[in-house]
Design an enzyme around this catalytic site. Structure first.
Site, PDB file in Angstrom:
ATOM      1  CG  ASP A 199      -1.916   1.093   1.260  1.00 14.39           C
ATOM      2  OD1 ASP A 199      -1.655   2.134   0.624  1.00 14.39           O
ATOM      3  OD2 ASP A 199      -2.964   0.925   1.894  1.00 14.39           O
ATOM      4  CG  ASN A 240      -0.178   2.880 -12.971  1.00 11.06           C
ATOM      5  OD1 ASN A 240      -0.813   3.501 -13.818  1.00 11.06           O
ATOM      6  ND2 ASN A 240      -0.667   1.804 -12.359  1.00 11.06           N
ATOM      7  N   PRO A 242      -2.960  11.198 -19.422  1.00  8.55           N
ATOM      8  CG  PRO A 242      -3.126   8.915 -19.054  1.00  8.55           C
ATOM      9  CD  PRO A 242      -2.672  10.180 -18.390  1.00  8.55           C
ATOM     10  CE1 TYR A 264      -7.339  10.996 -10.038  1.00 12.75           C
ATOM     11  CE2 TYR A 264      -8.185  12.372 -11.819  1.00 12.75           C
ATOM     12  CZ  TYR A 264      -7.413  11.312 -11.384  1.00 12.75           C
ATOM     13  OH  TYR A 264      -6.698  10.563 -12.306  1.00 12.75           O
ATOM     14  CG  PHE A 317     -10.104   6.142 -13.156  1.00 11.78           C
ATOM     15  CD1 PHE A 317      -9.020   6.577 -12.416  1.00 11.78           C
ATOM     16  CD2 PHE A 317     -11.083   7.072 -13.490  1.00 11.78           C
ATOM     17  CE1 PHE A 317      -8.906   7.902 -12.012  1.00 11.78           C
ATOM     18  CE2 PHE A 317     -10.990   8.395 -13.087  1.00 11.78           C
ATOM     19  CZ  PHE A 317      -9.899   8.808 -12.345  1.00 11.78           C
ATOM     20  CB  THR A 357      -8.734   1.299 -16.229  1.00 11.10           C
ATOM     21  OG1 THR A 357      -9.056   2.497 -15.507  1.00 11.10           O
ATOM     22  CG2 THR A 357      -7.748   1.621 -17.347  1.00 11.10           C
TER      23      THR A 357
HETATM   24  P1  NDP Z   1      -7.272   1.135 -12.084  1.00  7.59           P
HETATM   25  O1  NDP Z   1      -8.246   1.357 -10.993  1.00  7.59           O
HETATM   26  O2  NDP Z   1      -7.597   0.138 -13.130  1.00  7.59           O
HETATM   27  O3  NDP Z   1      -5.833   0.781 -11.453  1.00  7.59           O
HETATM   28  C1  NDP Z   1      -5.332   1.494 -10.362  1.00  7.59           C
HETATM   29  C2  NDP Z   1      -4.165   0.722  -9.758  1.00  7.59           C
HETATM   30  O4  NDP Z   1      -3.643   1.487  -8.650  1.00  7.59           O
HETATM   31  C3  NDP Z   1      -4.545  -0.629  -9.236  1.00  7.59           C
HETATM   32  O5  NDP Z   1      -3.572  -1.568  -9.621  1.00  7.59           O
HETATM   33  C4  NDP Z   1      -4.545  -0.457  -7.738  1.00  7.59           C
HETATM   34  O6  NDP Z   1      -4.129  -1.671  -7.105  1.00  7.59           O
HETATM   35  C5  NDP Z   1      -3.469   0.613  -7.556  1.00  7.59           C
HETATM   36  N1  NDP Z   1      -3.599   1.309  -6.288  1.00  7.59           N
HETATM   37  C6  NDP Z   1      -4.591   2.121  -5.869  1.00  7.59           C
HETATM   38  N2  NDP Z   1      -4.366   2.518  -4.601  1.00  7.59           N
HETATM   39  C7  NDP Z   1      -3.194   1.942  -4.215  1.00  7.59           C
HETATM   40  C8  NDP Z   1      -2.442   1.952  -3.018  1.00  7.59           C
HETATM   41  N3  NDP Z   1      -2.837   2.648  -1.948  1.00  7.59           N
HETATM   42  N4  NDP Z   1      -1.278   1.253  -2.971  1.00  7.59           N
HETATM   43  C9  NDP Z   1      -0.867   0.535  -4.043  1.00  7.59           C
HETATM   44  N5  NDP Z   1      -1.545   0.483  -5.214  1.00  7.59           N
HETATM   45  C10 NDP Z   1      -2.704   1.178  -5.280  1.00  7.59           C
HETATM   46  O7  NDP Z   1      -7.041   2.568 -12.737  1.00  7.59           O
HETATM   47  P2  NDP Z   1      -6.066   3.087 -13.910  1.00  7.59           P
HETATM   48  O8  NDP Z   1      -5.229   1.996 -14.433  1.00  7.59           O
HETATM   49  O9  NDP Z   1      -6.895   3.846 -14.850  1.00  7.59           O
HETATM   50  O10 NDP Z   1      -5.178   4.125 -13.087  1.00  7.59           O
HETATM   51  C11 NDP Z   1      -3.757   4.133 -13.083  1.00  7.59           C
HETATM   52  C12 NDP Z   1      -3.270   5.550 -12.977  1.00  7.59           C
HETATM   53  O11 NDP Z   1      -3.654   6.288 -14.134  1.00  7.59           O
HETATM   54  C13 NDP Z   1      -3.814   6.340 -11.771  1.00  7.59           C
HETATM   55  O12 NDP Z   1      -2.758   7.103 -11.234  1.00  7.59           O
HETATM   56  C14 NDP Z   1      -4.859   7.249 -12.413  1.00  7.59           C
HETATM   57  O13 NDP Z   1      -5.073   8.414 -11.679  1.00  7.59           O
HETATM   58  C15 NDP Z   1      -4.212   7.517 -13.748  1.00  7.59           C
HETATM   59  N6  NDP Z   1      -5.112   7.988 -14.796  1.00  7.59           N
HETATM   60  C16 NDP Z   1      -6.211   7.241 -15.131  1.00  7.59           C
HETATM   61  C17 NDP Z   1      -7.057   7.697 -16.119  1.00  7.59           C
HETATM   62  C18 NDP Z   1      -8.311   6.974 -16.485  1.00  7.59           C
HETATM   63  O14 NDP Z   1      -9.222   7.599 -17.077  1.00  7.59           O
HETATM   64  N7  NDP Z   1      -8.426   5.675 -16.209  1.00  7.59           N
HETATM   65  C19 NDP Z   1      -6.785   8.946 -16.840  1.00  7.59           C
HETATM   66  C20 NDP Z   1      -5.619   9.649 -16.383  1.00  7.59           C
HETATM   67  C21 NDP Z   1      -4.815   9.170 -15.409  1.00  7.59           C
HETATM   68  P3  NDP Z   1      -4.739  -2.293  -5.767  1.00  7.59           P
HETATM   69  O15 NDP Z   1      -6.147  -1.823  -5.632  1.00  7.59           O
HETATM   70  O16 NDP Z   1      -4.589  -3.765  -5.959  1.00  7.59           O
HETATM   71  O17 NDP Z   1      -3.828  -1.780  -4.685  1.00  7.59           O
HETATM   72  C1  8X3 Z   2      -8.612  10.535 -15.095  1.00  7.21           C
HETATM   73  C2  8X3 Z   2      -9.282  11.259 -16.199  1.00  7.21           C
HETATM   74  O1  8X3 Z   2     -10.985  13.073 -16.712  1.00  7.21           O
HETATM   75  O2  8X3 Z   2     -11.692  11.247 -15.286  1.00  7.21           O
HETATM   76  O3  8X3 Z   2      -7.488  11.232 -14.673  1.00  7.21           O
HETATM   77  O4  8X3 Z   2     -10.199  12.924 -14.446  1.00  7.21           O
HETATM   78  S1  8X3 Z   2     -10.599  12.167 -15.622  1.00  7.21           S
END
Ligand code: NDP
Ligand code: 8X3
Length: 256
Positions: free
Chosen positions: A64, A91, A187, A157, A194, A192
């Site tokens: 974590d 990430n 991005p 956020y 997300f 995902t």
């Molecule tokens: P997902 O929810 O699919 O993946 C997020 C990942 O972060 C998971 O593997 C989760 O693992 C991990 N995570 C979250 N909290 C913790 C923690 N406290 N410790 C360790 N790991 C953690 O989302 P995305 O792949 O979309 O997100 C990845 C990154 O991209 C993020 O930083 C997000 O803000 C960013 N992003 C996403 C966008 C989108 O639209 N999807 C756009 C722009 C940026 P677990 O829960 O197993 O710990």
């Molecule tokens: C994730 C993209 O537009 O949902 O960073 O904030 S948005």
């Protein structure tokens, strides 16, 4: 083009979405991987899949990123080649909720700031000194277009991603003389888990976010991440803003 064979790539948040897709991309280039997240069961499954398919070495850790002591202990436990981290993909991150600033849930604010900002800092603080020691490395941070442009109800956020943007710039000015590259990948909307996380498991609401238009995929972002890593050593891609063709800004979507 750089080769990634025998390089060590440390990916936080590798259990899902962009982090998981990046694990596959880096593995396909022959890199050995350290994969971290809280859901260790998912990581173990990923580990065996990657080892079988790509014949690479994989180290998985349950972590974590919000827990400063655990981060220190985890990185401190790496031995031998695993200490020679070449690429850190910061990430791990999440959004929680969407509400007006005067109505926000302060626990959700804590979770976003603790993960997206402080977690990224804790991991960086432990890993970057290993890169400084060998005078080589690449830090790739996951920012967002939300770190460039706020949108209604996105307040905290967005602020956390503005912080990632600022920290990426700060890392660059502190590390340029240590032969360490710093990239931020920013991005727009990527399909995902997300949105499911943002809406606390409400799958229907999450699905609606991506309905009627074509969002980016985790692979689109992973390919871009890999592209920055494969540039020649003297080339640092500082910042990549990447959106779906159907997204004009944080609030403009060409929905059919
Ligand atoms: P997902 O929810 O699919 O993946 C997020 C990942 O972060 C998971 O593997 C989760 O693992 C991990 N995570 C979250 N909290 C913790 C923690 N406290 N410790 C360790 N790991 C953690 O989302 P995305 O792949 O979309 O997100 C990845 C990154 O991209 C993020 O930083 C997000 O803000 C960013 N992003 C996403 C966008 C989108 O639209 N999807 C756009 C722009 C940026 P677990 O829960 O197993 O710990
Ligand atoms: C994730 C993209 O537009 O949902 O960073 O904030 S948005």
């Amino acid at each position: 083009m750089k080769s990634l064979v025998n390089k060590i790539v440390f990916i936080t948040g590798a259990s899902s979405g962009i982090g998981k897709a990046a694990a596959f991309m880096f593995a396909s280039e022959g890199a050995d991987l350290i994969l971290a997240a809280r859901r260790i069961d998912r990581l173990k499954e990923l580990e065996s899949g990657l080892k079988n398919k790509f014949k690479i070495d994989v180290l998985t850790i349950e972590l974590d990123v919000r827990k400063k002591g655990d981060v220190k202990k985890a990185v401190g436990s790496f031995i031998g080649k695993w200490r020679k981290i070449d690429i850190l993909l910061n990430n791990a991150g999440l959004a929680r909720g969407m509400s007006k600033i005067h109505e926000g849930d302060t626990d959700q604010w804590d979770e976003m700031i603790d993960t997206n900002v402080k977690g990224l800092l804790y991991v960086s603080r432990e890993v970057i000194p290993l890169m400084v020691e060998k005078m080589e490395g690449h830090v790739i941070n996951l920012g967002s277009i939300a770190g460039h442009e706020v949108y209604p109800n996105g307040n905290v956020y967005c602020a956390s991603k503005f912080a990632v943007n600022g920290l990426s710039r700060a890392m660059r000015v502190d590390l340029y003389d240590k032969n360490i590259r710093v990239t931020t990948i920013d991005p727009g909307m990527v399909e995902t888990e997300f949105s499911e996380v943002r809406f606390s498991g409400d799958k229907e609401r999450a699905k609606k976010v991506y309905e009627g238009w074509k969002p980016l995929s985790a692979d689109d972002i992973a390919e871009t991440i890999l592209w920055t890593a494969l540039r020649p050593a003297h080339v640092n891609i500082s910042e990549v803003i990447i959106m779906s063709t159907a997204q004009g800004s944080t609030t403009l979507l060409n929905k059919k």
